[in-house]
Design a protein around this motif. Structure first.
Motif, PDB file in Angstrom:
ATOM      1  N   THR A 235      39.256  10.766  -3.345  1.00  0.00           N
ATOM      2  CA  THR A 235      39.750  11.606  -4.443  1.00  0.00           C
ATOM      3  C   THR A 235      39.966  10.747  -5.685  1.00  0.00           C
ATOM      4  O   THR A 235      39.633  11.154  -6.801  1.00  0.00           O
ATOM      5  N   SER A 236      40.506   9.551  -5.483  1.00  0.00           N
ATOM      6  CA  SER A 236      40.696   8.655  -6.626  1.00  0.00           C
ATOM      7  C   SER A 236      39.340   8.264  -7.211  1.00  0.00           C
ATOM      8  O   SER A 236      39.204   8.106  -8.430  1.00  0.00           O
ATOM      9  N   THR A 237      38.340   8.137  -6.344  1.00  0.00           N
ATOM     10  CA  THR A 237      36.982   7.828  -6.819  1.00  0.00           C
ATOM     11  C   THR A 237      36.459   8.969  -7.693  1.00  0.00           C
ATOM     12  O   THR A 237      35.899   8.742  -8.765  1.00  0.00           O
ATOM     13  N   VAL A 238      36.681  10.204  -7.220  1.00  0.00           N
ATOM     14  CA  VAL A 238      36.220  11.370  -7.997  1.00  0.00           C
ATOM     15  C   VAL A 238      36.936  11.405  -9.351  1.00  0.00           C
ATOM     16  O   VAL A 238      36.311  11.612 -10.396  1.00  0.00           O
ATOM     17  N   ARG A 239      38.244  11.173  -9.341  1.00  0.00           N
ATOM     18  CA  ARG A 239      38.993  11.202 -10.604  1.00  0.00           C
ATOM     19  C   ARG A 239      38.508  10.092 -11.545  1.00  0.00           C
ATOM     20  O   ARG A 239      38.343  10.311 -12.744  1.00  0.00           O
ATOM     21  N   LEU A 240      38.302   8.892 -10.986  1.00  0.00           N
ATOM     22  CA  LEU A 240      37.893   7.771 -11.832  1.00  0.00           C
ATOM     23  C   LEU A 240      36.504   8.021 -12.416  1.00  0.00           C
ATOM     24  O   LEU A 240      36.276   7.807 -13.612  1.00  0.00           O
ATOM     25  N   ALA A 241      35.588   8.501 -11.567  1.00  0.00           N
ATOM     26  CA  ALA A 241      34.242   8.813 -12.065  1.00  0.00           C
ATOM     27  C   ALA A 241      34.341   9.901 -13.137  1.00  0.00           C
ATOM     28  O   ALA A 241      33.713   9.815 -14.192  1.00  0.00           O
ATOM     29  N   GLY A 242      35.183  10.908 -12.879  1.00  0.00           N
ATOM     30  CA  GLY A 242      35.314  12.019 -13.819  1.00  0.00           C
ATOM     31  C   GLY A 242      35.989  11.622 -15.119  1.00  0.00           C
ATOM     32  O   GLY A 242      35.763  12.246 -16.157  1.00  0.00           O
ATOM     33  N   CYS A 251      30.292  13.295  -9.878  1.00  0.00           N
ATOM     34  CA  CYS A 251      31.615  12.830  -9.423  1.00  0.00           C
ATOM     35  C   CYS A 251      31.811  13.116  -7.937  1.00  0.00           C
ATOM     36  O   CYS A 251      32.335  12.279  -7.199  1.00  0.00           O
ATOM     37  N   ILE A 252      31.396  14.301  -7.501  1.00  0.00           N
ATOM     38  CA  ILE A 252      31.566  14.638  -6.080  1.00  0.00           C
ATOM     39  C   ILE A 252      30.645  13.757  -5.230  1.00  0.00           C
ATOM     40  O   ILE A 252      31.022  13.324  -4.132  1.00  0.00           O
ATOM     41  N   ALA A 253      29.459  13.448  -5.734  1.00  0.00           N
ATOM     42  CA  ALA A 253      28.566  12.537  -4.996  1.00  0.00           C
ATOM     43  C   ALA A 253      29.253  11.175  -4.832  1.00  0.00           C
ATOM     44  O   ALA A 253      29.160  10.552  -3.760  1.00  0.00           O
ATOM     45  N   ALA A 254      29.967  10.732  -5.862  1.00  0.00           N
ATOM     46  CA  ALA A 254      30.695   9.451  -5.771  1.00  0.00           C
ATOM     47  C   ALA A 254      31.789   9.551  -4.703  1.00  0.00           C
ATOM     48  O   ALA A 254      32.005   8.619  -3.920  1.00  0.00           O
ATOM     49  N   GLY A 255      32.464  10.699  -4.664  1.00  0.00           N
ATOM     50  CA  GLY A 255      33.506  10.911  -3.653  1.00  0.00           C
ATOM     51  C   GLY A 255      32.925  10.878  -2.250  1.00  0.00           C
ATOM     52  O   GLY A 255      33.505  10.295  -1.329  1.00  0.00           O
ATOM     53  N   ILE A 256      31.767  11.485  -2.076  1.00  0.00           N
ATOM     54  CA  ILE A 256      31.116  11.503  -0.751  1.00  0.00           C
ATOM     55  C   ILE A 256      30.784  10.070  -0.325  1.00  0.00           C
ATOM     56  O   ILE A 256      31.006   9.682   0.825  1.00  0.00           O
ATOM     57  N   ALA A 257      30.270   9.285  -1.270  1.00  0.00           N
ATOM     58  CA  ALA A 257      29.915   7.896  -0.953  1.00  0.00           C
ATOM     59  C   ALA A 257      31.149   7.133  -0.481  1.00  0.00           C
ATOM     60  O   ALA A 257      31.103   6.382   0.501  1.00  0.00           O
ATOM     61  N   CYS A 258      32.265   7.336  -1.152  1.00  0.00           N
ATOM     62  CA  CYS A 258      33.499   6.628  -0.783  1.00  0.00           C
ATOM     63  C   CYS A 258      34.012   7.121   0.577  1.00  0.00           C
ATOM     64  O   CYS A 258      34.460   6.324   1.411  1.00  0.00           O
TER      65      CYS A 258
END
Ligand code: ACO
Length: 427
Positions: A235-242, A251-258
């Motif tokens: 979730t922090s990854t999604v927020r940071l990407a966003g 952003c969600i793709a980044a969250g999936i990767a994490c």
């Protein structure tokens, strides 16, 4: 009453405001500290740092409490549905009947994928991990929905959120079907969210697929248990990407990767592999010794925030029993190993002293396997369910007038300035 904390540094004092939330620990506001004092705070792993303000999810890790918009996870898992929880996370309140009917209709309307999109799947090797496919496919959605990627437009943010929640089951089911070499199954609008997902995963053209209410309810409950979990790594990854203004699909793709990592969502796959490797109850003591000797970790145990039983694990354990009984695997040896392992670990000083309890992943693998999914799909199912949490948090970030690009600083310990030497002069 407003409170301040005082930091004394090199003989100078700095007043730092202390901010209270509605519950949970107060926070010391250090936003002006660097500007005023020329020092940073240092907190790798964010063990003492609140990275944002949020109204969505609250966890009391010592008490084993998880609330979504104030509602306990146990109540939501027992009485609500995943789609209703999606509405709650996105909008802040449980829907009225007419609001829910509209929401359900909208999500159903968006479940199909662009016909061209299916070509992405055939570009992968047939043995590709579903999480690799999910990361790529979800990122690719931004190439299909140019009309909803203006992140500054609330209406486009809303449409993107709906598209993501609606299309994730279709993408996850296709990733599964591709890996087993079966034809893709189109979504069915007459079915509920979980039922439709099971249908897209398990029906084949040669036979009529019959829905099972116990398994459908279990799938829905598993989705509820994974829907959100405040500021975890993905979730922090999604927020940071966003925070940079990147589009929601990226952003969600980044969250999936994490999420894929074994310390996070990947633990459900690892936990079942571990239980199967142990195999029988008599091998548990030898396995526990290996954990104490730090050869490996007990997967599905321990949590950064919960220092008590993960409330999701309790519901998951119950769901696990229901599913196993329904599919006739009540005496599943893996479940026996899991229950005995839990009993031993909860009484062993190594685990007691470190406050290590089962987390949601401990029983989810056994349950998902009994539902018919291979281990490689486990984290993909987690990603499907967590998408609503990610997108709700992402949406909340955009609604915050104080939004800033996320840009942590560092404690630099590398070389000081030095001059470049040409290659031929280096000895
Ligand atoms: N098995 C054995 N020992 C463990 C475990 C475990 N699962 N988890 C933590 N410990 C021990 C550590 O060795 C450490 O001991 P020490 O103080 O003697 O060195 C102590 O407990 C604290 O561990 P940390 O790694 O510092 O705790 P942290 O909060 O950073 O880690 C984490 C949390 C990553 C979840 C950890 O407990 C872990 O690796 N668990 C196994 C993987 C897992 O199940 N992940 C799923 C998390 S839930 C989720 O994402 C849905």
């Amino acid at each position: 009453m407003a409170q301040n904390a005082t930091l004394t540094l090199n003989g100078k004092s700095y007043d730092l405001p202390v901010i209270k939330g509605s519950t949970g620990p107060d926070v010391v506001d250090v936003r002006k500290l660097y500007g005023d004092s020329d020092v940073f705070t240092f907190d790798p792993g964010f063990t003492s740092t609140a990275s944002c303000e949020s109204k969505i999810t609250y966890i009391d890790g010592d008490a084993g409490v998880l609330l979504h918009r104030g509602y306990p996870i146990e109540q939501l898992a027992e009485h609500s549905t995943f789609l209703e929880v999606c509405y709650l996370l996105l909008n802040g309140e449980l829907p009225k009947a007419s609001e829910f009917a509209d929401f359900e209709k909208t999500i159903t309307y968006h479940t199909m994928l662009h016909a061209q999109f299916d070509r992405f799947f055939s570009g992968f090797r047939s043995d590709a991990h579903p999480m690799a496919i999910m990361t790529g496919a979800v990122g690719a959605l931004s190439a299909f929905y140019h009309d909803s990627i203006n992140v500054d437009d609330p209406e486009q943010r809303r449409i993107s959120a709906h598209r993501l929640i609606a299309k994730m089951p279709t993408i996850a089911a296709r990733a599964f079907k591709y890996s087993v070499g079966q034809p893709f199954v189109s979504p069915r609008n007459s079915m509920t969210y979980a039922e439709n997902f099971l249908h897209m995963s398990f029906s084949v053209p040669a036979e009529d697929w019959v829905s099972n209410p116990v398994l459908t309810r279990a799938m829905d409950r598993i989705f509820i248990l994974h829907a959100d979990h405040e500021q975890n790594a993905s979730t922090s990854t999604v927020r940071l990407a966003g925070s940079s203004g990147a589009n929601p699909f990226a952003c969600i793709a980044a969250g999936i990767a994490c999420l894929w990592g074994p310390s996070h969502g990947g633990a459900n796959e690892e936990a079942l592999n571990m239980l199967m490797e142990i195999g029988t109850v008599d091998r548990i003591p030898e396995f526990i010794q290996g954990v104490k000797d730090r050869k490996y970790r007990l997967m599905g145990f321990g949590h950064r925030v919960y220092k008590n039983y993960d409330p999701r694990a309790a519901v998951m354990q119950k769901t696990c029993h229901e599913v196993l009984a329904e599919v006739g695997h009540g005496d599943d040896p893996t479940l026996k190993v899991a229950m005995e392992l839990e009993k031993i670990a909860l009484n062993d000083p190594y685990f007691v002293e470190r406050k290590l309890y089962p987390n949601v992943d401990f029983y989810s693998g056994i349950t998902l396997r009994a539902l018919g999914f291979p281990t490689t799909m486990f984290t993909a199912l987690f990603a499907l369910a967590r998408t609503v949490g990610w997108i709700s948090q992402w949406k909340e970030m955009f609604e915050d007038p104080q939004r800033k690009i996320g840009r942590p600083r560092q404690l630099y310990t590398g070389p000081l300035r030095r001059d470049y030497a040409p290659l031929e002069t280096r000895g």
